[in-house]
Design an enzyme around this catalytic site. Structure first.
Site, mmCIF file in Angstrom:
data_model
loop_
_atom_site.group_PDB
_atom_site.id
_atom_site.type_symbol
_atom_site.label_atom_id
_atom_site.label_comp_id
_atom_site.label_asym_id
_atom_site.label_seq_id
_atom_site.Cartn_x
_atom_site.Cartn_y
_atom_site.Cartn_z
ATOM 1 N N LYS A 1 0.837 -1.209 0.000
ATOM 2 C CA LYS A 1 0.000 0.000 0.000
ATOM 3 C C LYS A 1 0.869 1.255 0.000
ATOM 4 C CE LYS A 1 -1.514 1.544 4.086
ATOM 5 N NZ LYS A 1 -1.181 2.920 4.490
ATOM 6 N N ASN A 2 1.900 1.247 0.841
ATOM 7 C CA ASN A 2 2.685 2.474 1.009
ATOM 8 C C ASN A 2 3.629 2.750 -0.156
ATOM 9 O OD1 ASN A 2 1.320 2.951 3.317
ATOM 10 N ND2 ASN A 2 2.943 2.306 4.723
ATOM 11 N N CYS B 1 -4.418 7.754 9.742
ATOM 12 C CA CYS B 1 -4.533 7.167 11.080
ATOM 13 C C CYS B 1 -4.102 8.162 12.150
ATOM 14 C CB CYS B 1 -3.650 5.927 11.180
ATOM 15 S SG CYS B 1 -4.289 4.507 10.288
ATOM 16 N N ARG C 1 1.582 14.101 13.525
ATOM 17 C CA ARG C 1 1.798 13.978 12.083
ATOM 18 C C ARG C 1 1.765 15.318 11.342
ATOM 19 N NH1 ARG C 1 -0.925 8.615 9.709
ATOM 20 N NH2 ARG C 1 1.065 8.503 8.653
ATOM 21 N N ASP D 1 5.309 0.248 11.757
ATOM 22 C CA ASP D 1 4.059 -0.346 11.279
ATOM 23 C C ASP D 1 3.885 -1.797 11.738
ATOM 24 O OD1 ASP D 1 3.542 2.033 10.047
ATOM 25 O OD2 ASP D 1 4.049 1.366 8.033
ATOM 26 N N ARG E 1 -8.194 -0.598 5.178
ATOM 27 C CA ARG E 1 -7.348 0.408 4.520
ATOM 28 C C ARG E 1 -5.988 -0.187 4.147
ATOM 29 N NH1 ARG E 1 -6.356 5.043 7.994
ATOM 30 N NH2 ARG E 1 -5.227 5.614 6.130
HETATM 31 C C1 EPZ Z 1 4.689 6.735 6.247
HETATM 32 O O1 EPZ Z 1 3.980 7.777 6.914
HETATM 33 C C2 EPZ Z 1 3.730 5.568 6.164
HETATM 34 N N1 EPZ Z 1 2.539 5.993 5.435
HETATM 35 C C3 EPZ Z 1 3.348 5.108 7.561
HETATM 36 O O2 EPZ Z 1 2.523 3.960 7.442
HETATM 37 C C4 EPZ Z 1 4.622 4.726 8.305
HETATM 38 O O3 EPZ Z 1 4.274 4.394 9.646
HETATM 39 C C5 EPZ Z 1 5.604 5.904 8.318
HETATM 40 O O4 EPZ Z 1 5.858 6.334 6.950
HETATM 41 C C6 EPZ Z 1 6.945 5.557 8.962
HETATM 42 O O5 EPZ Z 1 7.511 4.467 8.328
HETATM 43 C C7 EPZ Z 1 2.529 5.958 4.105
HETATM 44 O O6 EPZ Z 1 3.514 5.631 3.455
HETATM 45 C C8 EPZ Z 1 1.270 6.303 3.438
HETATM 46 P P1 EPZ Z 1 6.937 10.035 8.279
HETATM 47 P P2 EPZ Z 1 4.539 9.264 6.945
HETATM 48 O O7 EPZ Z 1 6.784 11.323 7.568
HETATM 49 O O8 EPZ Z 1 5.150 9.565 5.629
HETATM 50 C C9 EPZ Z 1 7.260 13.169 11.904
HETATM 51 C C10 EPZ Z 1 0.619 2.625 7.873
HETATM 52 O O9 EPZ Z 1 0.108 2.078 8.875
HETATM 53 N N2 EPZ Z 1 7.140 14.218 10.874
HETATM 54 O O10 EPZ Z 1 8.171 9.240 8.048
HETATM 55 O O11 EPZ Z 1 3.457 10.111 7.445
HETATM 56 C C11 EPZ Z 1 5.939 12.434 12.079
HETATM 57 O O12 EPZ Z 1 5.043 13.155 12.885
HETATM 58 C C12 EPZ Z 1 1.166 4.025 7.951
HETATM 59 O O13 EPZ Z 1 0.681 2.077 6.766
HETATM 60 C C13 EPZ Z 1 7.259 15.533 11.241
HETATM 61 O O14 EPZ Z 1 7.472 15.867 12.407
HETATM 62 O O15 EPZ Z 1 5.682 9.108 8.040
HETATM 63 C C14 EPZ Z 1 6.382 11.130 12.655
HETATM 64 O O16 EPZ Z 1 6.557 11.262 14.027
HETATM 65 C C15 EPZ Z 1 0.929 4.695 9.226
HETATM 66 N N3 EPZ Z 1 7.095 16.491 10.273
HETATM 67 C C16 EPZ Z 1 7.731 10.895 11.974
HETATM 68 O O17 EPZ Z 1 8.154 12.176 11.488
HETATM 69 C C17 EPZ Z 1 6.860 16.179 8.979
HETATM 70 O O18 EPZ Z 1 6.741 17.102 8.157
HETATM 71 C C18 EPZ Z 1 7.682 9.904 10.812
HETATM 72 O O19 EPZ Z 1 6.769 10.344 9.842
HETATM 73 C C19 EPZ Z 1 6.763 14.828 8.622
HETATM 74 C C20 EPZ Z 1 6.900 13.856 9.582
#
Ligand code: EPZ
Length: 418
Positions: A22-23, A116, A121, A306, A399
């Site tokens: 999915k991701n 989620c 986020r 995840d 999802r």
């Molecule tokens: C991706 O989310 C995945 N989603 C998530 O999968 C996964 O848990 C995550 O990466 C980490 O591997 C998709 O690919 C659609 P991040 P993403 O930006 O891109 C902080 C699932 O269950 N952050 O790497 O949103 C954030 O708050 C989902 O399939 C900032 O502070 O993850 C978090 O604490 C859930 N500012 C951390 O970084 C930003 O601008 C990691 O987030 C961006 C992120």
């Protein structure tokens, strides 16, 4: 409201074919509007988030055809560069359309994404990177109006955290940039490399994806192309946990071993026997699982956040005390109160540390999925529990996991959707 009803205690045995990631599929579908022409994307899982991405593409003017797990996107006549709030709220990945639309049109209008509720986020890293690429962003009444009057310009972006979404958005926006964009401390997840592989087939010049420094040469002429999505490493770990929880043996075919290495070491520590034969990953559970002394979620190649809930569900009945620290999201223990309803002995310290005292057996209960992986974790726990578990809010599970109950029934589980 649909529910899953699981009668636990059946030993799972058999084989399943793994779905596409999915991701990976979501950012690649977003990328099809950044390039012009026809893209044929194979191995797209049948999930509600994928349908939400296709609706956004249609809204931008793309023509979509879906043939089973293949999606054909014709973005030749895409014309709309704004996405309504309702569509943005459907999922987190909608924000990746921002970089894609900027690459295609030089302007974009979006609202903050949904997804989620596993933490704050924010999207500050996405926005500050785009600003440094010359994108002007005004944020009025929660509408992000973005334009690049002087064009998008390549530059050096050092991410303070290797955010998956921010890395994807920068990669996409930089496709039309003047000059080279260099992302350092980029996310290294396999899904990033998959996105780059697709874009390079479209004519992009992206080097280093999958490593910490990614270089993108902008302004290349991009045309749609054909691509097969990588297997879903998180869903693979979900089926591994199903085997582990029920004392069973499950073969998952179509996996990429390398992507699963961080999860495999956790399953091995818990006493599972993991082997590979003819492209299948086989998980054989021990009589009783052992505890994992310390498990920390980390960006790839660390143990994936995840898979945290799923592995916690499995450790709830392991022999001894496991300590799980969630280092990526602030609010990713919402499955814990539900596991406790099933008899698990788990306490949370400092908001991010779960101390799991393994109990002999969990008991069926009425529980509620609070997010995608948390919901899958409840299904994992229910399979190993005594009696009946009813899980509601299962739209979260839908999802991310395609046809979960069919796959589990095939393995011998007693599970139905009501
Ligand atoms: C991706 O989310 C995945 N989603 C998530 O999968 C996964 O848990 C995550 O990466 C980490 O591997 C998709 O690919 C659609 P991040 P993403 O930006 O891109 C902080 C699932 O269950 N952050 O790497 O949103 C954030 O708050 C989902 O399939 C900032 O502070 O993850 C978090 O604490 C859930 N500012 C951390 O970084 C930003 O601008 C990691 O987030 C961006 C992120």
């Amino acid at each position: 409201m649909k529910k899953l009803v699981i009668n636990g205690g059946k030993v799972l045995d058999g084989k399943i074919i793994l779905q596409g990631s999915k991701n990976s599929a979501l950012p690649i579908l977003a990328a099809t509007v950044a390039v012009s022409g026809i893209s044929v994307i194979h191995n797209c899982p049948m999930l509600t988030d994928i349908s939400a991405a296709l609706k956004i593409l249609e809204h931008t003017g793309c023509k979509i055809k879906r043939e089973g797990h293949t999606v054909i996107v014709d973005s030749t006549s895409a014309y709309r560069c704004s996405i309504p709030e309702k569509m943005m709220r459907e999922m987190r990945s909608s924000i990746i359309f921002l970089g894609a639309l900027l690459a295609r049109f030089g302007v974009a209008q979006v609202t903050p994404p949904g997804g989620c509720e596993i933490g704050l986020r924010p999207i500050d890293l996405h926005l500050s990177a785009l600003r440094s690429m010359g994108v002007e962003i005004s944020d009025c009444a929660c509408v992000l109006a973005c334009k690049a009057p002087q064009g998008i310009k390549g530059c050096h972006i050092n991410l303070v955290f290797p955010s998956v979404g921010a890395t994807e958005n920068i990669m996409l926006a930089s496709l039309s940039a003047h000059g080279e964009t260099v992302i350092s401390n980029a996310a290294r997840e396999p899904e990033i490399k998959d996105l780059a592989d697709f874009l390079n087939k479209c004519g992009a010049e992206i080097k280093g994806a999958g490593q910490s420094v990614i270089r993108i040469k902008g302004s290349a002429k991009l045309k749609g192309s054909e691509h097969t999505i990588i297997p879903d490493r998180i869903v693979a770990s979900t089926y591994m946990a199903c085997a582990a929880c029920t004392g069973g043996k499950v073969a998952v075919s179509g996996v990429c071993k390398e992507h699963l290495l961080p999860a495999i070491s956790a399953f091995e520590t818990a006493g599972c026997n993991i082997s590979f034969k003819n492209g299948e990953l086989i998980t054989k559970a021990p009589k009783r699982l052992s505890r994992i002394k310390s498990l920390r979620t980390m960006p790839y190649p660390g143990f994936p956040t995840d898979s945290q809930a799923i592995v916690m569900a499995m450790l709830a009945t392991a022999d001894g005390t496991s300590i799980i620290t969630e280092k990526i999201f602030e609010n990713r223990f919402r499955h814990v109160p539900e596991l406790i309803k099933m008899g698990a002995d788990i306490r949370i310290e400092d908001g991010c540390v779960a101390i799991v005292e393994g109990v002999r057996r969990l008991k069926g209960a009425c529980v509620s999925a609070s997010d995608l992986r948390g919901g899958s974790a409840l299904a994992v726990a229910a399979l190993g529990a005594e009696d009946e578990t009813v899980i509601d809010n299962i739209y979260h599970i839908d999802r991310g996991c395609e046809a979960l109950e069919q796959s589990l029934s095939q393995l011998g589980a007693e599970i139905k959707r009501v």
